[in-house]
Design a protein around this motif. Sequence first.
Motif, PDB file in Angstrom:
ATOM      1  N   LEU A 145       0.830  -1.200   0.000  1.00 53.29           N
ATOM      2  CA  LEU A 145       0.000   0.000   0.000  1.00 53.29           C
ATOM      3  C   LEU A 145       0.867   1.254   0.000  1.00 53.29           C
ATOM      4  CD1 LEU A 145      -2.746   1.388   0.249  1.00 53.29           C
ATOM      5  CD2 LEU A 145      -2.575   1.114   2.742  1.00 53.29           C
ATOM      6  N   ARG A 146       1.970   1.212   0.729  1.00 56.81           N
ATOM      7  CA  ARG A 146       2.847   2.379   0.781  1.00 56.81           C
ATOM      8  C   ARG A 146       3.439   2.675  -0.596  1.00 56.81           C
ATOM      9  NH1 ARG A 146       5.037   5.173   4.857  1.00 56.81           N
ATOM     10  NH2 ARG A 146       6.949   6.340   4.450  1.00 56.81           N
ATOM     11  N   SER A 147       3.823   1.618  -1.334  1.00 55.25           N
ATOM     12  CA  SER A 147       4.376   1.822  -2.673  1.00 55.25           C
ATOM     13  C   SER A 147       3.331   2.424  -3.606  1.00 55.25           C
ATOM     14  CB  SER A 147       4.887   0.491  -3.235  1.00 55.25           C
ATOM     15  OG  SER A 147       5.925  -0.030  -2.432  1.00 55.25           O
ATOM     16  N   LEU A 148       2.083   1.965  -3.472  1.00 53.33           N
ATOM     17  CA  LEU A 148       1.017   2.530  -4.296  1.00 53.33           C
ATOM     18  C   LEU A 148       0.782   3.998  -3.969  1.00 53.33           C
ATOM     19  CD1 LEU A 148      -1.555  -0.430  -4.246  1.00 53.33           C
ATOM     20  CD2 LEU A 148      -0.025   0.255  -6.118  1.00 53.33           C
ATOM     21  N   VAL A 149       0.863   4.331  -2.693  1.00 54.67           N
ATOM     22  CA  VAL A 149       0.692   5.724  -2.283  1.00 54.67           C
ATOM     23  C   VAL A 149       1.824   6.585  -2.850  1.00 54.67           C
ATOM     24  CG1 VAL A 149       0.688   7.291  -0.304  1.00 54.67           C
ATOM     25  CG2 VAL A 149      -0.623   5.180  -0.209  1.00 54.67           C
ATOM     26  N   GLU A 150       3.061   6.073  -2.777  1.00 54.22           N
ATOM     27  CA  GLU A 150       4.195   6.824  -3.311  1.00 54.22           C
ATOM     28  C   GLU A 150       4.069   6.996  -4.831  1.00 54.22           C
ATOM     29  OE1 GLU A 150       6.611   8.305  -1.673  1.00 54.22           O
ATOM     30  OE2 GLU A 150       5.750   7.673   0.241  1.00 54.22           O
ATOM     31  N   PHE A 151       3.589   5.947  -5.511  1.00 52.07           N
ATOM     32  CA  PHE A 151       3.396   6.038  -6.964  1.00 52.07           C
ATOM     33  C   PHE A 151       2.330   7.083  -7.299  1.00 52.07           C
ATOM     34  CE2 PHE A 151       1.129   4.588 -10.808  1.00 52.07           C
ATOM     35  CZ  PHE A 151       2.175   4.677 -11.727  1.00 52.07           C
ATOM     36  N   ALA A 152       1.213   7.041  -6.566  1.00 53.16           N
ATOM     37  CA  ALA A 152       0.154   8.028  -6.800  1.00 53.16           C
ATOM     38  C   ALA A 152       0.643   9.439  -6.497  1.00 53.16           C
ATOM     39  CB  ALA A 152      -1.060   7.688  -5.932  1.00 53.16           C
TER      40      ALA A 152
END
Length: 360
Positions: A145-152
């Motif tokens: 989830l953290r990686s998705l947040v950073e990508f967004a």
Amino acid sequence: MKLQLDLQLFSGEKTEKATPKKRQDTRKKGQVVKSAELSGASILLFVFLIMMVFSNFYKERIVRLFTDIFINRLSMEITGENVMALMMRYGIEVLLLIAPVLLGAVLVALIVNYMQVGFLLVGEGLKPKLEKLDPIKGFKNIFSLRSLVEFAKSILKMSIIGYLVYSTIKGYQSDIASLSHFSLDAILHFAASITLSLGIKIAAALMILAIFDYMYQKYDHEKKIRMSKQDIKDEYKKMEGDPLIKGKIRERQRRMAMQRMMQEVPNADVIITNPTHFAVALKYEGSEMEAPQIIAKGQDYVALRIKEIAKENGVITMENKPLARALFQRAEIGDAIPADLFQAVAEVLAYVYKLKGRTK
């Protein structure tokens, strides 16, 4: 309700806020609330503000540098000595140009980081950890989830920057089309102006985004350090000590205190009893004490033991129910007797000294 609490305790669900000790431990490991976006946006904004404030300084330095190169240095004879001198001189000029930006960026970075985490110096992150080489764990981190947040967050930043660049250039579209009619000085001034304006807009937009990122980092940090009810109980036990161990320690302390008290019984002048429920040992040294003191006392079994030791060491035992009860209840070991009991105790001691054939 009780069943629900028991289920939470059994499942180990982390639903409780971190305790102060847990927060301190995580801080020692370098796990703190920190947004890299906030530091980057602050530095970017400060750099463009510095360039705006020192715009005349930069203009004068750059013009002087290029004037010297194109007017004074193109026709000069090139030797090893004058090339080294020129490189040294131009190096100093370049350092003077970037010094305000570099110093300001370093200062802002230190201030922003200090405001976020305070003074923190840990080496936990520098320690080599083999689990970081685990490909399965690394793959999970990529799709976490953290990686998705950073990508967004990266997509959002690029979108904001792209929109600001597009809207700014579109606003100056007519001016850009007519640049061919401007002088070189006007073109440079226009380029510098639009660059500074665009830079400040981007930095301000990123600063707003960084504030929201800091709020998310704080939320994520609080979520990570949550504790279960069992964690809190275990921490309390660790801090306060296991109740069984503490009970054994207190029991051992009581035995030691009892042993020290019993060692004082042979030094008593008299033992006043109830006769079976209470026993109080009194001692009086006229040259050292203002009033008689209680050096031992006990109830039931302890009282019986005090009388046994007194008998073994030839200490006189006297039965006085009211006095024994009053002394036991109103004074502790090492205390002087209460003032209102002086008369009664004095009569007992006088009788004891008469039996012993001495006076005090």
